[in-house]
Design a protein around this motif. Structure first.
Motif, mmCIF file in Angstrom:
data_model
loop_
_atom_site.group_PDB
_atom_site.id
_atom_site.type_symbol
_atom_site.label_atom_id
_atom_site.label_comp_id
_atom_site.label_asym_id
_atom_site.label_seq_id
_atom_site.Cartn_x
_atom_site.Cartn_y
_atom_site.Cartn_z
ATOM 1 N N PRO A 167 -18.439 13.473 -92.324
ATOM 2 C CA PRO A 167 -17.030 13.647 -92.680
ATOM 3 C C PRO A 167 -16.612 15.075 -93.051
ATOM 4 C CG PRO A 167 -18.218 12.799 -94.568
ATOM 5 C CD PRO A 167 -19.223 12.906 -93.447
ATOM 6 N N ASP A 168 -17.351 16.086 -92.636
ATOM 7 C CA ASP A 168 -16.948 17.465 -92.897
ATOM 8 C C ASP A 168 -15.639 17.748 -92.148
ATOM 9 O OD1 ASP A 168 -16.636 20.226 -93.077
ATOM 10 O OD2 ASP A 168 -18.770 20.636 -92.875
ATOM 11 N N PRO A 169 -14.555 18.095 -92.842
ATOM 12 C CA PRO A 169 -13.284 18.358 -92.157
ATOM 13 C C PRO A 169 -13.371 19.489 -91.138
ATOM 14 C CG PRO A 169 -12.942 18.137 -94.533
ATOM 15 C CD PRO A 169 -14.426 18.199 -94.313
ATOM 16 N N GLU A 170 -14.374 20.359 -91.269
ATOM 17 C CA GLU A 170 -14.469 21.502 -90.362
ATOM 18 C C GLU A 170 -14.657 21.064 -88.913
ATOM 19 O OE1 GLU A 170 -14.375 25.271 -88.835
ATOM 20 O OE2 GLU A 170 -13.697 24.531 -90.783
ATOM 21 N N ILE A 171 -15.286 19.924 -88.678
ATOM 22 C CA ILE A 171 -15.477 19.482 -87.293
ATOM 23 C C ILE A 171 -14.124 19.140 -86.662
ATOM 24 C CG2 ILE A 171 -15.905 17.022 -87.785
ATOM 25 C CD1 ILE A 171 -18.089 17.162 -85.562
ATOM 26 N N PHE A 172 -13.199 18.621 -87.460
ATOM 27 C CA PHE A 172 -11.844 18.380 -86.954
ATOM 28 C C PHE A 172 -11.087 19.695 -86.800
ATOM 29 C CE2 PHE A 172 -12.870 14.228 -88.812
ATOM 30 C CZ PHE A 172 -12.572 13.414 -87.732
ATOM 31 N N ASN A 173 -11.343 20.629 -87.681
ATOM 32 C CA ASN A 173 -10.701 21.936 -87.583
ATOM 33 C C ASN A 173 -11.084 22.636 -86.280
ATOM 34 O OD1 ASN A 173 -9.043 24.029 -88.561
ATOM 35 N ND2 ASN A 173 -10.816 25.130 -89.349
ATOM 36 N N LEU A 174 -12.325 22.434 -85.830
ATOM 37 C CA LEU A 174 -12.731 23.003 -84.542
ATOM 38 C C LEU A 174 -11.884 22.425 -83.410
ATOM 39 C CD1 LEU A 174 -16.643 22.976 -84.859
ATOM 40 C CD2 LEU A 174 -15.103 24.936 -85.101
ATOM 41 N N GLY A 175 -11.580 21.143 -83.486
ATOM 42 C CA GLY A 175 -10.734 20.509 -82.480
ATOM 43 C C GLY A 175 -9.311 21.038 -82.517
ATOM 44 N N VAL A 176 -8.775 21.210 -83.724
ATOM 45 C CA VAL A 176 -7.425 21.763 -83.879
ATOM 46 C C VAL A 176 -7.354 23.168 -83.295
ATOM 47 C CG1 VAL A 176 -5.720 22.534 -85.569
ATOM 48 C CG2 VAL A 176 -6.888 20.345 -85.896
ATOM 49 N N ARG A 177 -8.362 23.979 -83.581
ATOM 50 C CA ARG A 177 -8.377 25.354 -83.087
ATOM 51 C C ARG A 177 -8.501 25.412 -81.566
ATOM 52 N NH1 ARG A 177 -12.979 27.534 -86.880
ATOM 53 N NH2 ARG A 177 -13.056 29.205 -85.325
ATOM 54 N N LYS A 178 -9.209 24.456 -80.972
ATOM 55 C CA LYS A 178 -9.314 24.405 -79.510
ATOM 56 C C LYS A 178 -7.939 24.249 -78.868
ATOM 57 C CE LYS A 178 -13.644 24.610 -77.988
ATOM 58 N NZ LYS A 178 -14.082 25.535 -76.912
ATOM 59 N N MET A 179 -7.054 23.538 -79.564
ATOM 60 C CA MET A 179 -5.720 23.291 -79.018
ATOM 61 C C MET A 179 -4.725 24.377 -79.398
ATOM 62 S SD MET A 179 -5.260 19.147 -79.324
ATOM 63 C CE MET A 179 -5.994 18.879 -80.929
ATOM 64 N N HIS A 180 -5.151 25.333 -80.251
ATOM 65 C CA HIS A 180 -4.274 26.414 -80.714
ATOM 66 C C HIS A 180 -3.018 25.847 -81.368
ATOM 67 C CE1 HIS A 180 -6.871 29.208 -78.552
ATOM 68 N NE2 HIS A 180 -6.738 28.456 -77.486
ATOM 69 N N LEU A 181 -3.234 24.821 -82.209
ATOM 70 C CA LEU A 181 -2.130 24.180 -82.909
ATOM 71 C C LEU A 181 -2.348 24.252 -84.414
ATOM 72 C CD1 LEU A 181 -1.775 20.947 -80.724
ATOM 73 C CD2 LEU A 181 -0.313 22.970 -80.656
ATOM 74 N N LEU A 182 -1.323 23.903 -85.162
ATOM 75 C CA LEU A 182 -1.446 23.736 -86.599
ATOM 76 C C LEU A 182 -1.925 22.316 -86.899
ATOM 77 C CD1 LEU A 182 1.930 25.381 -87.685
ATOM 78 C CD2 LEU A 182 -0.357 26.420 -87.755
ATOM 79 N N PRO A 183 -2.648 22.110 -87.992
ATOM 80 C CA PRO A 183 -3.122 20.758 -88.299
ATOM 81 C C PRO A 183 -2.022 19.711 -88.323
ATOM 82 C CG PRO A 183 -4.217 22.340 -89.710
ATOM 83 C CD PRO A 183 -3.157 23.100 -88.955
ATOM 84 N N GLN A 184 -0.851 20.060 -88.856
ATOM 85 C CA GLN A 184 0.231 19.095 -88.949
ATOM 86 C C GLN A 184 0.827 18.734 -87.588
ATOM 87 O OE1 GLN A 184 0.090 22.088 -90.487
ATOM 88 N NE2 GLN A 184 2.090 23.098 -90.567
ATOM 89 N N GLU A 185 0.446 19.470 -86.551
ATOM 90 C CA GLU A 185 0.894 19.153 -85.192
ATOM 91 C C GLU A 185 -0.102 18.283 -84.440
ATOM 92 O OE1 GLU A 185 3.407 23.135 -83.982
ATOM 93 O OE2 GLU A 185 1.207 23.307 -84.004
ATOM 94 N N VAL A 186 -1.189 17.916 -85.125
ATOM 95 C CA VAL A 186 -2.278 17.186 -84.475
ATOM 96 C C VAL A 186 -2.426 15.798 -85.094
ATOM 97 C CG1 VAL A 186 -4.772 17.147 -84.033
ATOM 98 C CG2 VAL A 186 -3.498 19.306 -83.888
ATOM 99 N N LEU A 187 -2.567 14.809 -84.245
ATOM 100 C CA LEU A 187 -2.827 13.431 -84.645
ATOM 101 C C LEU A 187 -4.306 13.124 -84.427
ATOM 102 C CD1 LEU A 187 -1.960 10.491 -85.363
ATOM 103 C CD2 LEU A 187 -1.447 10.188 -82.924
ATOM 104 N N VAL A 188 -4.959 12.589 -85.443
ATOM 105 C CA VAL A 188 -6.360 12.174 -85.330
ATOM 106 C C VAL A 188 -6.416 10.655 -85.314
ATOM 107 C CG1 VAL A 188 -8.617 12.138 -86.463
ATOM 108 C CG2 VAL A 188 -7.274 14.245 -86.425
ATOM 109 N N ILE A 189 -7.083 10.100 -84.309
ATOM 110 C CA ILE A 189 -7.232 8.650 -84.168
ATOM 111 C C ILE A 189 -8.707 8.307 -84.274
ATOM 112 C CG2 ILE A 189 -6.862 6.644 -82.679
ATOM 113 C CD1 ILE A 189 -4.622 8.283 -81.313
ATOM 114 N N GLY A 190 -9.057 7.480 -85.270
ATOM 115 C CA GLY A 190 -10.455 7.108 -85.462
ATOM 116 C C GLY A 190 -10.589 5.755 -86.135
#
Length: 240
Positions: A167-190
């Protein structure tokens, strides 16, 4: 649920338990396959075997990049049944036969669930950038290719490759950065409250919790304002 997709520009999907089981923890899928295969062990003993097999997979590299999901399942089932056998819960002579049977049942179940997810991925990929973020063994691309969904994920963040695990949030941050978006612009489905929903929210992402049968009673009892019972519900949100 009051959920506005208009502010979302990218979607991060989990894989295991989300795209391949419809929200159920993989232990529940395997437990159901045990019963179909006539493996008579108590569920607490099965759960011990499940955990021990996962620990062994973490210690030793059994799964290679070229292994598809059936290969992976067969390896896991051998480890589980060998542990059961070594601890007096299962006849050694049946390990190979039953491992193959359980692996086949689980593979067919996963293939059917992924097939159900494909129309959703088709629709979403036409509107959003999709990224996969998964705790996996280094062979996720082979698995996705086998199931016909690799094309939906131009970028994949896999724990065994990047050296970071949920559950390290950094792994999701890597995904956000791949899309060149802000976290609030990204939806995570799990499917996991602890491993997907909490860390994604901590990062600032929006979330949808695909909630099925969890690993613990505590997770089953957990509530959240943004729960879905199936991926099809996302398409309904797009239509609103």
């Amino acid at each position: 649920m009051d959920f506005d997709l208009s502010k979302i520009k990218g979607i991060i999907f989990d894989y295991g338990g989300t795209l391949d089981t419809g929200g159920d923890h993989w232990s529940e899928v395997i437990w159901d396959a045990y019963r179909k295969a006539g493996i008579a062990v108590d569920k607490p003993i099965f759960r011990e075997a499940y955990v021990e097999a996962e620990r062994e997979l973490a210690r030793t590299r059994h799964i290679l990049p070229e292994h598809d999901f059936h290969d992976l399942l067969l390896i896991k089932m051998r480890l589980e049944l060998q542990w059961l056998s070594e601890n007096g819960h299962f006849p050694p002579a049946q390990v190979e036969e039953k491992a193959a049977e359980v692996a086949r049942i689980c593979y067919e179940a996963a293939k059917a669930k992924v097939a159900e997810a494909i129309p959703v991925l088709e629709e979403l990929s036409g509107r959003f950038r999709l990224v996969l973020v998964s705790n996996f063994y280094g062979n996720i691309s082979t698995v996705l290719k086998d199931f016909g969904i690799l094309r939906f994920f131009p970028d994949i963040i896999e724990s065994a490759v990047v050296g970071i695990r949920k559950p390290d949030p950094e792994i999701f941050n890597l995904g956000v950065r791949k899309m060149h978006l802000l976290p609030q612009e990204v939806l995570v489905i799990g499917d996991s409250y602890r491993k997907d929903i909490l860390p994604a929210e901590k990062l600032g992402c929006r979330v949808l919790w695909l909630k099925g049968k969890g690993w613990t009673p505590e997770e089953d009892a957990q509530l959240h304002p943004d729960i879905i019972a199936s991926l099809d519900e996302i398409l309904g949100m797009m239509a609103e």
